[in-house]
Design an enzyme around this catalytic site. Structure first.
Site, PDB file in Angstrom:
ATOM      1  N   ARG A  83      58.370  80.356  83.927  1.00  0.00           N
ATOM      2  CA  ARG A  83      57.410  81.309  83.350  1.00  0.00           C
ATOM      3  C   ARG A  83      58.054  82.690  83.204  1.00  0.00           C
ATOM      4  O   ARG A  83      58.734  83.162  84.123  1.00  0.00           O
ATOM      5  CB  ARG A  83      56.191  81.452  84.276  1.00  0.00           C
ATOM      6  CG  ARG A  83      55.426  80.172  84.534  1.00  0.00           C
ATOM      7  CD  ARG A  83      54.072  80.456  85.176  1.00  0.00           C
ATOM      8  NE  ARG A  83      54.144  81.408  86.289  1.00  0.00           N
ATOM      9  CZ  ARG A  83      53.080  81.981  86.848  1.00  0.00           C
ATOM     10  NH1 ARG A  83      51.865  81.706  86.388  1.00  0.00           N
ATOM     11  NH2 ARG A  83      53.211  82.811  87.860  1.00  0.00           N
ATOM     12  N   ASP A 132      37.242  83.152  84.402  1.00  0.00           N
ATOM     13  CA  ASP A 132      38.287  83.741  85.245  1.00  0.00           C
ATOM     14  C   ASP A 132      39.258  84.449  84.303  1.00  0.00           C
ATOM     15  O   ASP A 132      39.909  83.809  83.472  1.00  0.00           O
ATOM     16  CB  ASP A 132      38.989  82.621  86.038  1.00  0.00           C
ATOM     17  CG  ASP A 132      40.055  83.154  86.989  1.00  0.00           C
ATOM     18  OD1 ASP A 132      40.554  84.265  86.764  1.00  0.00           O
ATOM     19  OD2 ASP A 132      40.405  82.421  87.948  1.00  0.00           O
ATOM     20  N   PHE A 171      43.256  76.772  87.232  1.00  0.00           N
ATOM     21  CA  PHE A 171      44.070  77.205  88.363  1.00  0.00           C
ATOM     22  C   PHE A 171      43.578  76.511  89.646  1.00  0.00           C
ATOM     23  O   PHE A 171      42.366  76.388  89.852  1.00  0.00           O
ATOM     24  CB  PHE A 171      43.994  78.730  88.519  1.00  0.00           C
ATOM     25  CG  PHE A 171      44.959  79.261  89.528  1.00  0.00           C
ATOM     26  CD1 PHE A 171      46.303  79.378  89.224  1.00  0.00           C
ATOM     27  CD2 PHE A 171      44.530  79.601  90.800  1.00  0.00           C
ATOM     28  CE1 PHE A 171      47.209  79.842  90.171  1.00  0.00           C
ATOM     29  CE2 PHE A 171      45.430  80.068  91.755  1.00  0.00           C
ATOM     30  CZ  PHE A 171      46.773  80.190  91.432  1.00  0.00           C
ATOM     31  N   TYR A 178      45.969  92.178  90.873  1.00  0.00           N
ATOM     32  CA  TYR A 178      47.404  92.398  91.144  1.00  0.00           C
ATOM     33  C   TYR A 178      48.353  91.894  90.059  1.00  0.00           C
ATOM     34  O   TYR A 178      49.556  91.991  90.203  1.00  0.00           O
ATOM     35  CB  TYR A 178      47.791  91.761  92.494  1.00  0.00           C
ATOM     36  CG  TYR A 178      47.371  90.322  92.697  1.00  0.00           C
ATOM     37  CD1 TYR A 178      48.064  89.289  92.083  1.00  0.00           C
ATOM     38  CD2 TYR A 178      46.293  90.000  93.511  1.00  0.00           C
ATOM     39  CE1 TYR A 178      47.679  87.967  92.267  1.00  0.00           C
ATOM     40  CE2 TYR A 178      45.897  88.685  93.699  1.00  0.00           C
ATOM     41  CZ  TYR A 178      46.592  87.686  93.087  1.00  0.00           C
ATOM     42  OH  TYR A 178      46.214  86.379  93.263  1.00  0.00           O
ATOM     43  N   LYS A 179      47.806  91.343  88.985  1.00  0.00           N
ATOM     44  CA  LYS A 179      48.693  90.846  87.915  1.00  0.00           C
ATOM     45  C   LYS A 179      48.829  91.925  86.845  1.00  0.00           C
ATOM     46  O   LYS A 179      49.490  92.918  87.055  1.00  0.00           O
ATOM     47  CB  LYS A 179      48.134  89.549  87.335  1.00  0.00           C
ATOM     48  CG  LYS A 179      48.005  88.424  88.348  1.00  0.00           C
ATOM     49  CD  LYS A 179      47.362  87.220  87.689  1.00  0.00           C
ATOM     50  CE  LYS A 179      47.045  86.133  88.696  1.00  0.00           C
ATOM     51  NZ  LYS A 179      48.228  85.544  89.306  1.00  0.00           N
TER      52      LYS A 179
END
Ligand SMILES: Cc1ncc(COP(=O)(O)O)c(C=O)c1O
Length: 385
Positions: free
Chosen positions: A359, A187, A116, A212-213
């Site tokens: 996605r 991660d 990322f 938050y995911k």
């Protein structure tokens, strides 16, 4: 399939707008109903009525550790090994510096070239500021094993890729890193809350991730850091601050680190944000992560089959085998951006990543097979018309 779904009752724990097919929980998790009532309570009752006494009367001071303990249960860590604080980017900075301190001297940090972006930026900044002692080596995913030589001090990777949804074999790479004498920093932003993760069972040293995911902690919600217990008291935090002090309320001019995971804290906890994450984690009560990943696999298999059958011009951009991807399915099309916008107009929410990636997060706690069917049908209609 929806009728025999072991998680069918979990959807009711979320506040999802009627008529929306929400396939973006890999980016921003949906709103758990418990968060609404908990935030109202924290604001109106705790902050509103107790004011400053809330720090101790409502235990705000220990909220980062208590919420960390709940996350620990989802990622194969023990209580006292995870703390909730700031963003994933900041926690990566913390974890890499901690690992560098444990290693001492010159260090090669090995990572994947498609990690990322924030992870790559943080690593590059650490290299830049190191005065020549740190070198970051980016390699292709399939060259990681052969690059794990005794030159490497730290291996840092994102467990599941944000774009392709492809998983790394966390256990095998961690074992190989240990054999090479390297420390690991994982991660977990795209795997915690979506897949079974066994940090201690795999011997991981450090991990970080987003709140938050898949953990549904809300927009801008805090991230977390895991430090294996064996390392905790050996590290003097780079981001030292009063909340990581042994006795913060002594206001001593000299830093004396707290024991354990608490020393990773820096400043005042973001109480409102952490309270939201803390309440959001209730949705995982009684959830078997292996069964959750199994449902994610089935949702993905169904979506892939429907799209390939009905929209042959769309290419698959994630692993076909369910055990190699996370709960996200990714496709590729040259008009991806327009297709995603057209889907949104039909109330199907996924997201676009340049230049051509579509996605779809098939978050198993609230995504139904019916939603997958509706999304595939909308996709077919858009391409046809
Ligand atoms: C794998 C990964 N790491 C880190 C981040 C960034 O996290 P934060 O915004 O909390 O720093 C993201 C955000 O999407 C991500 O997907």
């Amino acid at each position: 399939m929806d009728q025999s779904d072991p998680f069918r009752d979990k959807r009711d724990l979320f506040d999802l707008p009627d008529g929306i097919v929400y396939l973006d929980g890999n980016s921003l998790g949906a709103l758990p109903k418990a968060v609404k009532s908990r935030l109202r309570e924290v604001v109106e009752e705790e902050w509103g009525k107790s004011l400053i006494a809330g720090w101790f009367d409502h235990h705000w001071v220990t909220l980062p550790q208590r919420t960390g303990d709940k996350i620990a249960m989802l990622i194969g860590a023990d209580a006292g090994e995870v703390v909730v604080t700031e963003s994933t980017s900041i926690n990566l900075y913390r974890a890499i510096h901690a690992a560098l301190q444990l290693r001492g001297g010159k260090a090669v940090i090995l990572t994947e070239e498609l990690n990322f972006p924030t992870d790559l930026y943080v690593l590059d900044a650490i290299e830049r500021d190191s005065g020549g002692t740190v070198a970051v080596r980016r390699v292709k995913k399939d060259r990681l094993m052969e690059n794990l030589t005794d030159e490497v001090a730290i291996l840092t990777l994102t467990h599941a890729n944000y774009r392709t949804s492809g998983r790394h074999d966390l256990a095998a790479l961690t074992a190989k890193a240990r054999e090479a004498g390297a420390l690991t920093v994982w991660d977990l932003s795209h795997s915690a809350g979506a897949l079974p993760v066994d940090l201690n069972g795999s011997g991981v040293d450090f991990a970080i991730g987003c709140g938050y995911k898949f953990l549904n902690g809300g927009p801008g919600g805090c991230g977390y850091i895991f430090v294996a217990r064996r390392h905790q008291n050996k590290i003097l935090p780079t981001l030292a601050g009063w909340m990581g002090h042994k006795r913060p309320f002594d206001f001593s001019p000299d830093y004396e680190p707290a024991g354990g995971i608490t020393r990773q804290l820096t400043g005042t906890p973001f109480v409102l944000g952490i309270a939201a994450l803390d309440a959001a984690l209730e949705v995982f009560e009684g959830v078997d992560m292996t069964a959750l990943a199994d449902k994610a696999g089935k949702l993905g298999d169904l979506f892939i089959a429907l799209v390939e059958e009905q929209c042959p011009e769309i290419g698959l951009a994630c692993p076909r085998a369910a055990h190699l991807r996370t709960s996200q399915v990714t496709f590729r099309h040259r008009n991806a951006e327009n297709i995603m916008a057209a889907l949104a107009k039909r109330s199907v929410i996924g997201d676009f990543r340049p230049p051509d990636v579509m996605r779809f997060g098939l978050t198993p706690l609230y995504t139904r097979y019916e939603d997958v069917f509706r999304a595939a049908t909308a996709l077919k209609d858009i391409l046809k018309n």
